[in-house]
Design an enzyme around this catalytic site. Sequence first.
Site, PDB file in Angstrom:
ATOM      1  N   THR A 538       9.188   9.836  21.221  1.00 26.20           N
ATOM      2  CA  THR A 538      10.148   8.851  21.725  1.00 26.20           C
ATOM      3  C   THR A 538      10.869   9.438  22.930  1.00 26.20           C
ATOM      4  OG1 THR A 538      10.440   7.754  19.612  1.00 26.20           O
ATOM      5  CG2 THR A 538      12.227   7.514  21.169  1.00 26.20           C
ATOM      6  N   PHE A 540      14.120   9.474  25.096  1.00 24.98           N
ATOM      7  CA  PHE A 540      15.530   9.133  25.009  1.00 24.98           C
ATOM      8  C   PHE A 540      16.139   9.220  26.405  1.00 24.98           C
ATOM      9  CE2 PHE A 540      14.493  10.282  20.742  1.00 24.98           C
ATOM     10  CZ  PHE A 540      15.305   9.482  19.958  1.00 24.98           C
TER      11      PHE A 540
END
Length: 646
Positions: A538, A540
Amino acid sequence: MIVILSKDISPHDKEMARIYLKDRGFSVREQNFGEDAILGAIGKGVVDIRELGILPGVERVAATSKPYELASRETQSEDTIVTVGSVKIGGSRITVIAGPCAVESREQIRETAERVRESGAVILRGGAYKPRTSPYAFQGLGMKGLEFMKEAGEALNMPIVTEIVSTELADQIKDLTDMFQIGARNMQNFELLKKAGSLGKPVLLKRGPSATMEEWLMAAEYLLASGTKDVVLCERGIRTFETYTRNTLDISAIPVVKDLCHLPVIVDPSHAVGIRNKVAPAALAAIAAGADGLTVEVHPRPDTALSDGMQSLYPEQFERLMRDIEALAPVVGKELLRTPKTTVAAPGRSDVPPDAPDTRRNVENLPIAFSGESGAYAEQALMRVFGDDAHRVSLPSFKAVFDAALEGSVSAGVIPIENSLAGSIHENYDLFLRYPDIAIVGELKLRIMHCLIADERATIDGISIVRSHPQGFDQCREFLNKHLDWQLEPYANTASAVASIAREGAVKVAAIAGEAAAKAFGLKALKTGIETNPQNYTRFAIIARKAGDKAPVPPSLGSDQPNKASLVFSVSDEPGSLFICLKILSDKGLNLSKLESRPIQGRPWEYLFYIDVNLPQNTDVFNSAIEELKAKTRDFHFLGTYRAAR
Ligand code: PEP
Ligand code: MN
């Protein structure tokens, strides 16, 4: 010896147990494991175990199974984080020390320091007193060399580490260095260990060429028993029958020692292999095996080096190694600690972006926000960037993070923007559009490893309900398909699913979330690594409020020159309108790293485009592209410029 205390022991009884042990010649250290507490009794005291066992509040007495008590994980379960000047070693970071084998001159150490810092090394190494096999070989510049190294370290804001070879020199060296190195040949010089451990400075302890892991840990015990808490272990190759390489890098020592002991373990691939072009592969293997960092020999002209030239990397090789480590780090769930690159402002640089955010605001004392409960992936991301001890605040939603950044109650926020399997987090892109005064100032890539988390008493066969964020379910579909009878309950985020189980004390319910969330709520992982595809990352974004024309760039992102920009826009519904925008970027030679479209809510068949662009050296080109794009697009939003995560 370990004294396990009962959960409800009174402070008075605890103190009595402590005094009992101290009176009998032990030094005592308390350690807490959630609600449980133990007293670690160290030393050669004599005690009647039965008498100790029946003291009020003492549940059980156990002899430690290891002869190294202070260094043992049995005495301290948490990883020790060692601080050297402003740099930390251990935990979720990879810390790289680099420099020449020996300091040869003021110019040589300064030039090497500049080169390794530019590539991201955070601590400078260099020998001033060299323990050489031959008495006729270069022995080092002594105190003069140390002064040159201190000068270079101070000029470049890098703490320094140097080898201490005798107790007599220790006090003198203490004032010049930030960390002592105990060399492999001196690992069992016990007087030296006692002295080095008593000087209040961190110590890097090399493993002796013929030392077993236990002997190495006993040497660490000497340092710890002499007063210091800051010891870093360094595997640097051991003697085997193999002669092709200088030594044999004992890769297996890394996971074994990390299991036995709470101290950080780093690796010296240079002395381990002794051959320049074998150093980088060995270094990467060490990182893959879980090393907390490296110490690497680098020389601007290795062919002329006065010692260990054969194994010293050219600065270009070191740069390449650092880039590879940065790419590998997320795979092992870590982040490379980097010194920001020094920025040389281009002439006439007006500092892109046109709407960029503000470094002048004093944001140092404010917390950094993330959304979710403690143990959330966003909190992990935050700690990677800002440090495990970062002042942070958890907020109930992404919108709350944007609000806090806007009103200035936090210095920055950390929000997910894209997952490598499930795609963009549209909610956050929408928030950028609603908060034009918020900019992206940095990004981070975190590997997502999901676990099935439940109460201590739960078993996988007893589970009937599973809670997680819908993305958690999606990313673990293959695993969930093996348990079609489980009822899935969506939650706002993975960590709050874990929190709900802890709150309810439910034993038939499990959550899909990260291991950190299990730890934060005292639950256990019934199964780890349940994501369908291990390549699950992921991205960020670190967000902050724009103010004036600059942004409060978080200190750990430092003055790194931005190399990426993010934009959002829509185009009119006519032939070629997107093509015209892309052509503007193409004509200026700007490379796209992301292009995604999504429907605009409430405006059927109209689309928003999310674009990431690599920034060129010449920012004027980029600025003029932005001006042209603004003229050709609708809903144009500049999200920020920042340093790309690798
Ligand atoms: C060094 O780091 O320069 C050195 C001499 O290492 P070791 O003690 O591991 O041989
Ligand atoms: Mn050397």
